[in-house]
Scaffold this active site. Sequence first.
Site, mmCIF file in Angstrom:
data_model
loop_
_atom_site.group_PDB
_atom_site.id
_atom_site.type_symbol
_atom_site.label_atom_id
_atom_site.label_comp_id
_atom_site.label_asym_id
_atom_site.label_seq_id
_atom_site.Cartn_x
_atom_site.Cartn_y
_atom_site.Cartn_z
ATOM 1 N N TYR A 23 0.790 -1.233 0.000
ATOM 2 C CA TYR A 23 0.000 0.000 0.000
ATOM 3 C C TYR A 23 0.824 1.285 0.000
ATOM 4 O O TYR A 23 0.266 2.373 -0.097
ATOM 5 C CB TYR A 23 -0.950 0.002 1.207
ATOM 6 N N HIS A 100 -9.106 1.041 -5.760
ATOM 7 C CA HIS A 100 -8.198 0.230 -4.937
ATOM 8 C C HIS A 100 -6.781 0.734 -5.126
ATOM 9 O O HIS A 100 -6.363 0.994 -6.258
ATOM 10 C CB HIS A 100 -8.279 -1.249 -5.323
#
Length: 146
Positions: A23, A100
């Site tokens: 991430y 996302h």
Amino acid sequence: MKHILVIHGPNLNLLGIRERNIYGETTLTEINQMIREKAKNLDCEVRIEQSNYEGKITSLIGEAKDWADGIIINPASYTHTSVAIRDAILAVNIPVIEVHLSNIYKREEFRHKSLIAGVCIGQISGFGPEGYLMALEGMMKILKEG
């Protein structure tokens, strides 16, 4: 002026410290600032929410019908499990873009299926924080075109 609801799903409050190899190091606060700056440049107003709870997310979607022109959502892990969020999106009849940070199709097999994508106008996956900005630009274009 157009009004956009941005919803961050579970565990996104931990960005910057959680699985940085997937991430990145950008925090949710930094992402929210990027979104606000982009919204200002696009002459739209954003309301940004984060919740780890499915019921709260469905409530946010339901309440948006009274004020939002569009929704940008990163349902996070609920992407793969939440019929409730899918049904809430269907119920409000507001354009939704799914976002996302990581490319869910390059990850574990169970992440390849989105229950949410089928009720959204589009999905942006794998561009990191920039995906939110791409979604905001796309949403404004769609809303302006009617």
